[in-house]
Write a protein that holds these residues in place. Structure first.
Motif, PDB file in Angstrom:
ATOM      1  N   ASN A 134      26.180   2.449  40.542  1.00 17.08           N
ATOM      2  CA  ASN A 134      26.311   1.246  40.981  1.00 17.08           C
ATOM      3  C   ASN A 134      25.279   0.752  41.898  1.00 17.08           C
ATOM      4  OD1 ASN A 134      28.929   0.051  40.859  1.00 17.08           O
ATOM      5  ND2 ASN A 134      30.319   1.632  41.907  1.00 17.08           N
ATOM      6  N   ILE A 135      24.695   1.735  42.444  1.00 18.55           N
ATOM      7  CA  ILE A 135      23.130   1.656  43.103  1.00 18.55           C
ATOM      8  C   ILE A 135      22.231   1.381  41.510  1.00 18.55           C
ATOM      9  CG2 ILE A 135      21.149   3.046  44.371  1.00 18.55           C
ATOM     10  CD1 ILE A 135      23.440   3.901  46.097  1.00 18.55           C
ATOM     11  N   PHE A 136      22.279   1.966  40.708  1.00 21.65           N
ATOM     12  CA  PHE A 136      21.083   2.381  39.332  1.00 21.65           C
ATOM     13  C   PHE A 136      21.668   1.327  38.902  1.00 21.65           C
ATOM     14  CE2 PHE A 136      20.339   3.022  35.176  1.00 21.65           C
ATOM     15  CZ  PHE A 136      18.873   3.772  35.519  1.00 21.65           C
ATOM     16  N   ALA A 137      22.881   0.706  38.861  1.00 17.09           N
ATOM     17  CA  ALA A 137      22.905  -0.408  37.821  1.00 17.09           C
ATOM     18  C   ALA A 137      22.823  -1.725  38.286  1.00 17.09           C
ATOM     19  CB  ALA A 137      23.987  -0.264  38.019  1.00 17.09           C
ATOM     20  N   ALA A 138      22.271  -1.799  40.123  1.00 18.83           N
ATOM     21  CA  ALA A 138      22.531  -2.945  40.404  1.00 18.83           C
ATOM     22  C   ALA A 138      20.220  -2.857  40.502  1.00 18.83           C
ATOM     23  CB  ALA A 138      22.811  -2.854  42.179  1.00 18.83           C
ATOM     24  N   GLY A 139      19.360  -1.794  40.267  1.00 19.20           N
ATOM     25  CA  GLY A 139      18.092  -1.877  40.655  1.00 19.20           C
ATOM     26  C   GLY A 139      17.978  -2.370  38.646  1.00 19.20           C
ATOM     27  N   VAL A 140      18.831  -2.061  37.986  1.00 19.36           N
ATOM     28  CA  VAL A 140      18.484  -2.675  36.149  1.00 19.36           C
ATOM     29  C   VAL A 140      18.867  -4.123  37.021  1.00 19.36           C
ATOM     30  CG1 VAL A 140      19.022  -2.363  34.350  1.00 19.36           C
ATOM     31  CG2 VAL A 140      19.006  -0.536  35.524  1.00 19.36           C
ATOM     32  N   ALA A 141      19.797  -4.524  37.560  1.00 15.73           N
ATOM     33  CA  ALA A 141      20.506  -5.928  37.466  1.00 15.73           C
ATOM     34  C   ALA A 141      18.711  -6.899  37.630  1.00 15.73           C
ATOM     35  CB  ALA A 141      21.849  -6.281  37.495  1.00 15.73           C
ATOM     36  N   ILE A 142      18.882  -6.219  38.855  1.00 14.77           N
ATOM     37  CA  ILE A 142      17.838  -7.045  39.534  1.00 14.77           C
ATOM     38  C   ILE A 142      16.327  -7.302  38.762  1.00 14.77           C
ATOM     39  CG2 ILE A 142      16.351  -7.786  41.559  1.00 14.77           C
ATOM     40  CD1 ILE A 142      18.329  -5.766  43.078  1.00 14.77           C
ATOM     41  N   VAL A 143      16.172  -6.026  38.458  1.00 10.13           N
ATOM     42  CA  VAL A 143      14.757  -6.306  37.411  1.00 10.13           C
ATOM     43  C   VAL A 143      14.801  -6.880  36.197  1.00 10.13           C
ATOM     44  CG1 VAL A 143      13.643  -4.854  36.019  1.00 10.13           C
ATOM     45  CG2 VAL A 143      14.184  -3.862  38.172  1.00 10.13           C
ATOM     46  N   VAL A 144      16.136  -6.845  35.505  1.00 10.26           N
ATOM     47  CA  VAL A 144      16.474  -7.601  34.319  1.00 10.26           C
ATOM     48  C   VAL A 144      16.669  -9.086  34.561  1.00 10.26           C
ATOM     49  CG1 VAL A 144      18.214  -8.173  32.060  1.00 10.26           C
ATOM     50  CG2 VAL A 144      17.441  -5.749  32.984  1.00 10.26           C
ATOM     51  N   THR A 145      17.142  -9.438  36.002  1.00 12.37           N
ATOM     52  CA  THR A 145      17.229 -11.204  36.279  1.00 12.37           C
ATOM     53  C   THR A 145      15.700 -11.269  36.553  1.00 12.37           C
ATOM     54  OG1 THR A 145      19.479 -10.716  36.677  1.00 12.37           O
ATOM     55  CG2 THR A 145      18.602 -12.343  38.268  1.00 12.37           C
ATOM     56  N   LEU A 146      15.177 -10.940  37.384  1.00 11.04           N
ATOM     57  CA  LEU A 146      14.050 -11.740  37.225  1.00 11.04           C
ATOM     58  C   LEU A 146      13.651 -11.465  36.462  1.00 11.04           C
ATOM     59  CD1 LEU A 146      13.056  -9.217  40.591  1.00 11.04           C
ATOM     60  CD2 LEU A 146      13.304 -11.291  40.396  1.00 11.04           C
TER      61      LEU A 146
END
Length: 474
Positions: free
Chosen positions: A440-452
């Protein structure tokens, strides 16, 4: 990892207003006069219905969750933990197979069977028929390919009867899902809540029966699964009393092909997005013994309650909507703040209150208390990923949606497939909790980067048109 500050807009820039738009972008003019009043009244009515529905679902989730927790506590007082572990492994298997057999029908019915028309009745009837073979085939494939250890409970009773029983439970459970959706489209939220409450009570009421049976694990499984399945069969049988129609297969609606395509697309999307939630318990039950699985079931039940409520609150806040992009962005920020705060609070409560698990059950559930704080901590990054994925869907960022969904699935399931067997029968729960948290931590990091990145490349005009419900659809 931290969430965006409450005062900052989702895209990290100032809130878009008429004054801050670049010269080449013209703001969408709001409707005026009688049209504006009608739209405002319609929007307010829709928001009330959505908020009512979301509130009922939150309450239903609470009833379902706490009812399941009460069931587990009662079982721990009167039954052997190995029987409880085998029963919950079978019940978890039913949930997983029901998820596989869904075919995207609940989502498709919400869109293509929304009223009392003949077309809606025909589409719902075909959905009922499609659910039966899908459920039986998925049941057979699961019991054959996955072959969970707890399946011996079915075979020891009767090889043929055990499969039939398992298949019927899956069919009934799948029926309960589409029945709920049909009630929701009729805005009969009271029936959805009533079914959930009756099922929760029935599970506990049935528990004292057949305590001395040699097939006790089978009876506990039926105590858990039969009320859900029976409610599904009864709901489908008497749905006509609610919709004012009857089951019919003709005439074929003009939207048939669109409904099938929509169902298939959403089936794939749902499989990908919900895979970690349904697959992780199956990975655990196939790699640990029955007593260890009993501990995991208790911890997972608590986590499931906590994870659902912030999601439903976020959906309700987003559904409230508004007349301008800035207002919707405010709702998104508020949803993010509430969801992250609630999960953080839940983590603190789980850390300091984990001893209550042992007090409510007994010392044999020490493993459940041990993994609970880490699994609750995963709720903070999960809340971020979930809401950023919602933003991507709202703005039709298809690439971002796929990347976030696939990352979330793989980052949890792949480590779980490695860590749970590696830790073996005695330590598999540590592997499961580690996979859940780190994934979940890794997925959240990817989600933040992709969203930005998506926000940076997206034009202001596109953002406003997508977020503004009053903007013309082209």
């Amino acid at each position: 990892m931290s969430a965006l500050p409450p005062s900052a807009p989702l895209d990290g820039s100032a809130v878009i207003t008429d004054d801050t738009l670049p010269p080449e972008v013209e703001p969408v003019a709001p409707p005026t006069g009688r049209l504006s009043a009608l739209r405002s009244r319609s929007s307010g009515s829709a928001s009330r219905h959505l908020l009512t529905g979301s509130s009922v679902l939150v309450l239903g989730a609470a009833v379902q969750g706490f009812g399941g927790l009460a069931f587990s506590i009662f079982v721990s007082k009167i039954d052997v933990k190995s029987d409880f572990g085998n029963a919950t492994a079978l019940f978890t298997s039913v949930l997983f197979v029901t998820y596989l057999a869904g075919l995207g029908l609940p989502v498709a019915l919400a869109r293509y069977a929304p009223d009392r028309s003949v077309d809606s009745h025909v589409i719902f009837s075909w959905a009922v028929l499609a659910t039966i073979p899908a459920s039986l085939i998925a049941s057979g494939l699961y019991l054959w390919l996955v072959a969970p250890n707890a399946a011996h409970v079915l075979w020891d009773w009767n090889p043929v009867g055990g499969f039939v029983l398992f298949g019927l439970v899956v069919v009934g459970s799948a029926f309960s899902l589409i029945f709920d959706v049909r009630c929701m489209t009729m805005r009969r939220w009271n029936l959805v809540l009533a079914r959930i409450c009756v099922v929760a009570v029935a599970k506990i009421a049935l528990l004292p029966l057949f305590q001395q049976s040699d097939q006790r694990a089978l009876w506990i499984f039926l105590d858990l699964a039969a009320p859900v399945a029976i409610s599904g069969f009864l709901g489908v049988a008497f749905i006509g009393k609610i919709t004012g129609g009857r089951h019919r297969l003709r005439p074929r609606p003009a939207s048939t092909h669109a409904a099938i395509r929509y169902s298939a697309i959403n089936y794939v999307s749902t499989l990908a997005y919900q895979a970690p939630y349904f697959a992780l318990p199956v990975i655990v039950l196939t790699n640990v013994d029955s007593t260890t699985n009993g501990s995991f079931y208790v911890a997972w039940g608590i986590v499931a309650i906590a994870f659902y409520v912030p999601s439903a609150i976020g959906q309700a806040l987003l559904a409230e909507g508004g007349k301008g992009g800035a207002h919707v962005q405010t709702q998104m920020r508020l949803a993010m703040g509430l969801a992250v705060s609630l999960m953080a609070l839940g983590t603190v409560v789980a850390f300091f209150g984990k001893g209550l698990v042992i007090a409510a059950f007994d010392k044999s559930y020490q493993e459940a208390a041990h993994i609970l704080p880490a699994m609750m901590l995963a709720g903070i990054p999960w809340a971020i990923t979930s809401l950023l994925l919602t933003e991507a869907r709202v703005l039709h960022r298809n690439v971002a949606t796929v990347i976030i969904t696939v990352t979330l699935t793989l980052s949890i399931i792949v480590p779980a497939l490695i860590l749970v067997p590696e830790h073996g029968h005695d330590g598999g729960l540590d592997g499961a909790s580690a996979a859940w948290l780190l994934g979940n931590i890794f997925a959240a990091g990817v989600a933040i980067v992709v969203t930005l990145i998506s926000r940076r490349v997206e034009s202001p005009t596109h953002a406003i048109e997508e977020l503004d419900p009053l903007a013309p659809v082209i």
